[in-house]
Design a protein around this motif. Sequence first.
Motif, PDB file in Angstrom:
ATOM      1  N   ARG A 197     129.341  18.098 -19.274  1.00 40.14           N
ATOM      2  CA  ARG A 197     128.019  17.884 -18.695  1.00 40.14           C
ATOM      3  C   ARG A 197     126.973  17.498 -19.734  1.00 40.14           C
ATOM      4  N   ILE A 198     126.999  18.133 -20.884  1.00 43.46           N
ATOM      5  CA  ILE A 198     125.944  17.934 -21.878  1.00 43.46           C
ATOM      6  C   ILE A 198     126.294  16.837 -22.876  1.00 43.46           C
ATOM      7  N   TYR A 199     127.550  16.804 -23.326  1.00 44.29           N
ATOM      8  CA  TYR A 199     127.921  15.903 -24.413  1.00 44.29           C
ATOM      9  C   TYR A 199     128.808  14.738 -23.986  1.00 44.29           C
ATOM     10  N   GLY A 200     128.929  14.489 -22.694  1.00 46.66           N
ATOM     11  CA  GLY A 200     129.617  13.299 -22.212  1.00 46.66           C
ATOM     12  C   GLY A 200     131.043  13.161 -22.693  1.00 46.66           C
ATOM     13  N   GLU A 201     131.790  14.289 -22.687  1.00 47.14           N
ATOM     14  CA  GLU A 201     133.194  14.367 -23.051  1.00 47.14           C
ATOM     15  C   GLU A 201     133.450  14.236 -24.559  1.00 47.14           C
ATOM     16  N   MET A 202     132.406  14.289 -25.366  1.00 44.14           N
ATOM     17  CA  MET A 202     132.615  14.351 -26.819  1.00 44.14           C
ATOM     18  C   MET A 202     133.167  15.709 -27.212  1.00 44.14           C
ATOM     19  N   PRO A 203     134.010  15.776 -28.243  1.00 47.98           N
ATOM     20  CA  PRO A 203     134.484  17.074 -28.735  1.00 47.98           C
ATOM     21  C   PRO A 203     133.301  17.903 -29.237  1.00 47.98           C
ATOM     22  N   ILE A 204     133.322  19.191 -28.945  1.00 51.01           N
ATOM     23  CA  ILE A 204     132.215  20.064 -29.339  1.00 51.01           C
ATOM     24  C   ILE A 204     132.743  21.313 -30.032  1.00 51.01           C
ATOM     25  N   GLN A 205     131.815  22.075 -30.570  1.00 53.19           N
ATOM     26  CA  GLN A 205     132.123  23.380 -31.149  1.00 53.19           C
ATOM     27  C   GLN A 205     131.090  24.378 -30.659  1.00 53.19           C
ATOM     28  N   ILE A 206     131.498  25.633 -30.562  1.00 55.42           N
ATOM     29  CA  ILE A 206     130.572  26.702 -30.202  1.00 55.42           C
ATOM     30  C   ILE A 206     130.584  27.717 -31.342  1.00 55.42           C
ATOM     31  N   GLY A 207     129.441  27.916 -31.934  1.00 56.34           N
ATOM     32  CA  GLY A 207     129.316  28.846 -33.045  1.00 56.34           C
ATOM     33  C   GLY A 207     128.264  29.895 -32.757  1.00 56.34           C
ATOM     34  N   TYR A 208     127.907  30.639 -33.807  1.00 59.30           N
ATOM     35  CA  TYR A 208     126.977  31.758 -33.637  1.00 59.30           C
ATOM     36  C   TYR A 208     126.100  31.883 -34.867  1.00 59.30           C
ATOM     37  N   CYS A 209     124.803  32.071 -34.626  1.00 59.23           N
ATOM     38  CA  CYS A 209     123.833  32.379 -35.669  1.00 59.23           C
ATOM     39  C   CYS A 209     123.217  33.718 -35.305  1.00 59.23           C
ATOM     40  N   TRP A 210     123.257  34.690 -36.221  1.00 54.69           N
ATOM     41  CA  TRP A 210     122.833  36.039 -35.831  1.00 54.69           C
ATOM     42  C   TRP A 210     122.413  36.846 -37.055  1.00 54.69           C
TER      43      TRP A 210
END
Length: 210
Positions: free
Chosen positions: A65-78
């Motif tokens: 939905r957001i990146y138009g089928e581009m590969p993505i990563q999910i990370g964390y800043c904390w």
Amino acid sequence: MAQQIMKIYRTSDPEFAPYGKKLDLNCDAILEKARKIPMPESGASYEPSRADLESDDLMQIFQNRIYGEMPIQIGYCWGRNDRLNALEWHKSSEINIATEDFYLMLGKIDEMNGSEYDSSLVKTFLVEKGEAVEVYATTLHFCPCVKDGREFGCIVVLPKGTNVPLEKKSDDPLLFRKNKWLIAHEANEGLVARGVYPGIHGVNYSIMDF
């Protein structure tokens, strides 16, 4: 005095529109996972990609939905941060999801004078617990700031490979990591010592002074 009079906006305010937008997503599952990650002993930490967060079903939603089928990563800043310190930008939007309330200090690329930036142009926005926002590629941003002195947690979604070390030295002095351009506040000796260009001038704002 300047820190004390700076106005704090919400992401529902019209002032947020040039910087990003709120997203209508049910993030409960990934937020539950993120909140189990232990806080660092001091300061703030960032991991560009975490398998425990990327296994969530939202991975496909973000990618499609957001990146138009581009590969993505999910990370964390904390962790803990209360100061502007630096500003970065990417050639892509960034999704931020708040595990707890935090503040974002934001600017605009078109406010830069070459490689220089006046910190008085920064606007500060409250991102509320559970909220997901898209931060546009034209928005300058950096590490979130704590609210009421508590720790913050921010799930970060970006195109795959963003924020990892460069494979070779770049001719661009502002390119600090892959898909990450960065300028430091001139008073931030730690980042400047690491080779980050000291392009931010004026007050190095602390959220604790607002």
